[in-house]
Design a protein around this motif. Sequence first.
Motif, PDB file in Angstrom:
ATOM      1  N   THR A 205      32.809   4.020  78.644  1.00 38.46           N
ATOM      2  CA  THR A 205      31.454   3.938  78.718  1.00 38.46           C
ATOM      3  C   THR A 205      30.532   5.026  78.486  1.00 38.46           C
ATOM      4  OG1 THR A 205      31.392   2.056  80.346  1.00 38.46           O
ATOM      5  CG2 THR A 205      29.477   3.069  80.033  1.00 38.46           C
ATOM      6  N   PRO A 206      29.821   5.392  77.436  1.00 39.07           N
ATOM      7  CA  PRO A 206      29.097   6.578  76.903  1.00 39.07           C
ATOM      8  C   PRO A 206      28.010   6.814  78.172  1.00 39.07           C
ATOM      9  CG  PRO A 206      28.247   4.713  75.628  1.00 39.07           C
ATOM     10  CD  PRO A 206      29.434   4.062  76.494  1.00 39.07           C
ATOM     11  N   SER A 207      28.000   8.277  78.242  1.00 37.37           N
ATOM     12  CA  SER A 207      26.772   8.660  79.097  1.00 37.37           C
ATOM     13  C   SER A 207      25.276   8.085  78.632  1.00 37.37           C
ATOM     14  CB  SER A 207      26.809  10.073  79.352  1.00 37.37           C
ATOM     15  OG  SER A 207      26.338  10.769  78.117  1.00 37.37           O
ATOM     16  N   LEU A 208      24.165   8.390  79.244  1.00 40.22           N
ATOM     17  CA  LEU A 208      22.992   7.878  78.674  1.00 40.22           C
ATOM     18  C   LEU A 208      22.555   8.898  77.830  1.00 40.22           C
ATOM     19  CD1 LEU A 208      21.073   6.745  81.876  1.00 40.22           C
ATOM     20  CD2 LEU A 208      21.909   5.292  80.229  1.00 40.22           C
ATOM     21  N   LYS A 209      22.818  10.295  77.804  1.00 43.33           N
ATOM     22  CA  LYS A 209      22.719  11.174  76.935  1.00 43.33           C
ATOM     23  C   LYS A 209      23.283  11.076  75.659  1.00 43.33           C
ATOM     24  CE  LYS A 209      21.520  15.196  79.859  1.00 43.33           C
ATOM     25  NZ  LYS A 209      21.698  16.547  80.388  1.00 43.33           N
ATOM     26  N   GLN A 210      24.604  10.285  75.601  1.00 44.41           N
ATOM     27  CA  GLN A 210      25.101  10.018  74.420  1.00 44.41           C
ATOM     28  C   GLN A 210      24.319   8.843  73.723  1.00 44.41           C
ATOM     29  OE1 GLN A 210      28.963   9.551  76.118  1.00 44.41           O
ATOM     30  NE2 GLN A 210      29.686  11.152  74.959  1.00 44.41           N
ATOM     31  N   LEU A 211      23.945   7.825  74.420  1.00 46.73           N
ATOM     32  CA  LEU A 211      23.352   6.946  74.013  1.00 46.73           C
ATOM     33  C   LEU A 211      21.998   7.171  73.491  1.00 46.73           C
ATOM     34  CD1 LEU A 211      24.415   3.953  76.409  1.00 46.73           C
ATOM     35  CD2 LEU A 211      25.063   4.393  74.327  1.00 46.73           C
ATOM     36  N   TRP A 212      21.175   7.955  74.367  1.00 45.30           N
ATOM     37  CA  TRP A 212      19.657   8.062  74.075  1.00 45.30           C
ATOM     38  C   TRP A 212      19.474   9.363  73.156  1.00 45.30           C
ATOM     39  CZ3 TRP A 212      16.980   7.080  79.462  1.00 45.30           C
ATOM     40  CH2 TRP A 212      17.204   5.762  79.819  1.00 45.30           C
ATOM     41  N   LEU A 213      20.245  10.270  73.295  1.00 46.24           N
ATOM     42  CA  LEU A 213      19.831  11.654  72.449  1.00 46.24           C
ATOM     43  C   LEU A 213      20.627  12.002  71.466  1.00 46.24           C
ATOM     44  CD1 LEU A 213      18.985  13.593  76.061  1.00 46.24           C
ATOM     45  CD2 LEU A 213      17.505  12.432  74.401  1.00 46.24           C
TER      46      LEU A 213
ATOM     47  N   GLY B 269      28.807   8.595  64.452  1.00 45.10           N
ATOM     48  CA  GLY B 269      29.288   7.487  65.345  1.00 45.10           C
ATOM     49  C   GLY B 269      28.473   7.031  66.571  1.00 45.10           C
ATOM     50  N   ALA B 270      27.422   7.748  66.693  1.00 42.83           N
ATOM     51  CA  ALA B 270      26.602   7.710  67.922  1.00 42.83           C
ATOM     52  C   ALA B 270      25.941   6.044  67.965  1.00 42.83           C
ATOM     53  CB  ALA B 270      25.554   8.355  68.156  1.00 42.83           C
TER      54      ALA B 270
ATOM     55  N   ASP C 295      28.160  -0.834  70.240  1.00 38.88           N
ATOM     56  CA  ASP C 295      29.352  -1.345  71.292  1.00 38.88           C
ATOM     57  C   ASP C 295      28.825  -1.572  72.640  1.00 38.88           C
ATOM     58  OD1 ASP C 295      31.147  -0.975  69.280  1.00 38.88           O
ATOM     59  OD2 ASP C 295      32.038   0.966  69.899  1.00 38.88           O
ATOM     60  N   THR C 296      28.140  -0.601  73.087  1.00 41.18           N
ATOM     61  CA  THR C 296      27.575  -0.792  74.515  1.00 41.18           C
ATOM     62  C   THR C 296      26.599  -1.965  74.814  1.00 41.18           C
ATOM     63  OG1 THR C 296      27.543   1.850  74.621  1.00 41.18           O
ATOM     64  CG2 THR C 296      26.494   0.288  76.306  1.00 41.18           C
ATOM     65  N   LEU C 297      25.658  -2.261  73.705  1.00 42.42           N
ATOM     66  CA  LEU C 297      24.838  -3.425  73.561  1.00 42.42           C
ATOM     67  C   LEU C 297      25.928  -4.745  73.845  1.00 42.42           C
ATOM     68  CD1 LEU C 297      22.067  -4.252  71.621  1.00 42.42           C
ATOM     69  CD2 LEU C 297      23.995  -5.906  71.468  1.00 42.42           C
ATOM     70  N   PHE C 298      26.996  -4.716  72.792  1.00 41.24           N
ATOM     71  CA  PHE C 298      27.744  -5.962  73.181  1.00 41.24           C
ATOM     72  C   PHE C 298      28.596  -5.909  74.270  1.00 41.24           C
ATOM     73  CE2 PHE C 298      27.107  -6.311  68.488  1.00 41.24           C
ATOM     74  CZ  PHE C 298      27.106  -7.795  68.274  1.00 41.24           C
ATOM     75  N   ALA C 299      28.793  -4.880  74.921  1.00 42.80           N
ATOM     76  CA  ALA C 299      29.607  -4.893  76.406  1.00 42.80           C
ATOM     77  C   ALA C 299      28.438  -5.216  77.350  1.00 42.80           C
ATOM     78  CB  ALA C 299      30.031  -3.383  76.617  1.00 42.80           C
ATOM     79  N   CYS C 300      27.384  -4.996  77.271  1.00 41.58           N
ATOM     80  CA  CYS C 300      26.300  -5.525  78.325  1.00 41.58           C
ATOM     81  C   CYS C 300      26.360  -7.120  78.154  1.00 41.58           C
ATOM     82  CB  CYS C 300      24.894  -4.868  78.045  1.00 41.58           C
ATOM     83  SG  CYS C 300      24.792  -3.311  78.513  1.00 41.58           S
ATOM     84  N   LEU C 301      26.488  -7.609  77.016  1.00 39.96           N
ATOM     85  CA  LEU C 301      26.357  -8.926  76.896  1.00 39.96           C
ATOM     86  C   LEU C 301      27.706  -9.769  77.225  1.00 39.96           C
ATOM     87  CD1 LEU C 301      24.104  -9.305  73.728  1.00 39.96           C
ATOM     88  CD2 LEU C 301      23.532  -9.940  75.972  1.00 39.96           C
TER      89      LEU C 301
ATOM     90  N   PRO D   8      19.866   0.237  69.556  1.00 40.42           N
ATOM     91  CA  PRO D   8      20.755   0.097  68.491  1.00 40.42           C
ATOM     92  C   PRO D   8      20.201  -0.777  67.296  1.00 40.42           C
ATOM     93  CG  PRO D   8      21.589  -0.825  70.256  1.00 40.42           C
ATOM     94  CD  PRO D   8      20.514  -0.213  70.682  1.00 40.42           C
ATOM     95  N   TRP D   9      19.424  -1.824  67.891  1.00 34.37           N
ATOM     96  CA  TRP D   9      18.609  -2.678  67.116  1.00 34.37           C
ATOM     97  C   TRP D   9      17.309  -2.440  66.888  1.00 34.37           C
ATOM     98  CZ3 TRP D   9      21.306  -7.815  69.134  1.00 34.37           C
ATOM     99  CH2 TRP D   9      22.749  -7.804  68.683  1.00 34.37           C
ATOM    100  N   GLU D  10      16.488  -2.930  65.655  1.00 34.76           N
ATOM    101  CA  GLU D  10      14.971  -2.962  65.627  1.00 34.76           C
ATOM    102  C   GLU D  10      14.452  -3.860  66.243  1.00 34.76           C
ATOM    103  OE1 GLU D  10      13.618  -0.529  64.038  1.00 34.76           O
ATOM    104  OE2 GLU D  10      15.227   0.508  63.120  1.00 34.76           O
ATOM    105  N   ALA D  11      13.268  -3.464  66.740  1.00 35.25           N
ATOM    106  CA  ALA D  11      12.438  -4.222  67.837  1.00 35.25           C
ATOM    107  C   ALA D  11      12.053  -5.524  67.083  1.00 35.25           C
ATOM    108  CB  ALA D  11      11.103  -3.454  68.320  1.00 35.25           C
TER     109      ALA D  11
END
Length: 715
Positions: free
Chosen positions: A472-480, A485-486, A492-498, A590-593
Amino acid sequence: MGVRGLQGFVGSSCPHVCAAVDLRELAERHRSERPGCAPTVVVDAMCCLRYWYTPESWVCGGQWKEYFCVLRDFVGTFAAAGIKLVFFFDGTVEQDKREEWVRRRLKNSREIARVFQYVKAHGQQPSRSMFLIPSGLALFTRFALKALGQDTRCTLQEADREVAAYGLRNACLGVLGEDTDYLVYDTCPYFSISELCLDSLTTVMLCRQRLCASLGLGLPDLPLLACLLGNDIVPQGMFEAFRYRCLSAHAAGSEGCDRRGGVVLAVADHIAKVLRSHRGEKKLEEMLPLGPNKALFYKAMASYLLPGQKSPWISQKPKAVTTLDKQEVPGSSDPECKQEVPVSSDTESKQDIPMNIEPETKQPVTMVSDPEILQVARAHHVQADSYLVYNVMTSGEVECSNTLEDALDQALPSQAFVYRPVRQRVYSLLLADGRGGPGSCPPVREWFVYAGNPLRHPDLVRPLPMTVPGGTPSLKQLWLSREPGAQARRVDTLFACLDLSSCREELQALESPFRALCCLLVYLFVQVDTLGLEDLHAFIAQALCLQGKSAGQLAGLQLDHIDPRAVQLGSLLVRGLTTLVLVNSACGFPWEASELVPWAVFDGKLFHEKYLQSEKGCPAEALVEQNRSRLTQFHHLKSVVCKACLTEDRRIVSRQLWRPHPTGRWGRQGPGSRRTSSGHSRSGQGQHWGDQGPGNRQQEPDPWRRHAPSSGWSN
């Protein structure tokens, strides 16, 4: 909403408070008086949702393409007149207003029950008199306005104060809304959205100066009047006896006014003749029956004061944060101005506010301590880009309003439970960062409306562990992070949440906007066993046919009848889209609104048409309206969804094979089941939804119990 009884009083007893205005003329005058300053109307968007939602059909889940066109016409009309619009949306429910929020949600639940009774009895949509806004309307209105290039903001408290402060600070043309609190705030003019004629850009302005003249009060007296009459903060019964005494005394010397209007006049008369005369001799609480509620009462009065304003009824200058009843009370969320109640210059009122606890300055307590991450979350929240993320990270408390769900249909679960495992994984992602795992995180307090929940307490929902390939990546990795590969890590994290990591490649490869829809369908069909092949056909066919239909064509669709099960399925899907917005927000977008908005993949009436056709056994060719290209897409999307479900040990079969509907069983039981019915995620650390009833603390799930939905709805 607003001050109790004031709207009715103005309409029946004081109509001259309302004045017809032409917004184009006001804008021209504004431009001549303030060269270079665009005339701006600040919009309380939550007050406008009913005005904006004009499509005829509402019970089927929302006519989203039609609605988007309505919003486009709305903003286009103002733009053509040279008027800038700034939209504000409520970003949270303040603790002082939770009781009122609960009261309205329970009232809405009773209204929803009547809607389903009508649909079952008549097979048709009820009249507009029973209208309820479609699920998710506020969230997706934000997205629609942003897509239309509008200045759209989400507040850090309820919107009315921030709207009033913005209007005053920026010398706006006016506030557009429908809330009598705007008659109390001393801000720019208040325009009624319900009286707005878009073609002519005329409406009604409610003039607070005229109101004061009619009541014999000054502008600084209006907050006191509002609190004595009752509002969203002051409990309804707090001054009931006081108002009755005022009315009795006033009635002896007046005639010709109904009781509701008489109460307003009587309380205003008491303020003008009694309270003012003793203001220099007695403290306000000595003249009013405040009792143990005086701190709340003074806070309610202070909430109407905008930065730099004074009140003759409040003499102490509280600091930015005041502790009342051991709750943190945030000051203004406006970064340019802190909330404060200045010391009155009136020499007759030098008493201190009689609070039980001395005001003190404290830093707000948050669930996440990283200031950089909180700053990013706050920015996304205020810019109306995210959903619930900032609330989870700061207060650990979230809410979701009513959904069109049939409380008597036990074969379909409430969306509150269907999507709870996703929210639990999101909570883990947001709160476990740097804590050492979800087990060390406190539960999140959820105020979600579902059948049988009296909303006396929030559900305490604990974060749920999830498995992300590579960790699981940190929020800084995900957001910043901007490293190579980011973006893949975010996906990957989105699919893991689902909990759909095993189908990631096939689902991610789908074209937009069907990728998000198919992810949602896989999740739904794995979670809910009472969904069948006919339901899948209807969802896919309507999404494909939607692409080639205009708003006018959709408006012209006629349905043979309305099916209550399809009504609930439509709302269930839209709530799933709001859940995807939450996941996308938490994972760093990761996805467009544009992939997650309902007008891209869902139309309530079109879905209903396809549902009825599918139930009759219509073949795929008929469902896609004999379009060869759509037919190819239909079979491809169906194949992807069915194969993904099979990897999760879920085979989608026709509902015709197991009718009548199973009662009370909406998810499969059995070894290895990871759905909410058994209470287990794939990691075995989930929790049965029935064990998280209203106000219950966390309990260990019992894997041997079999639950019908009704077991989780009794208190």
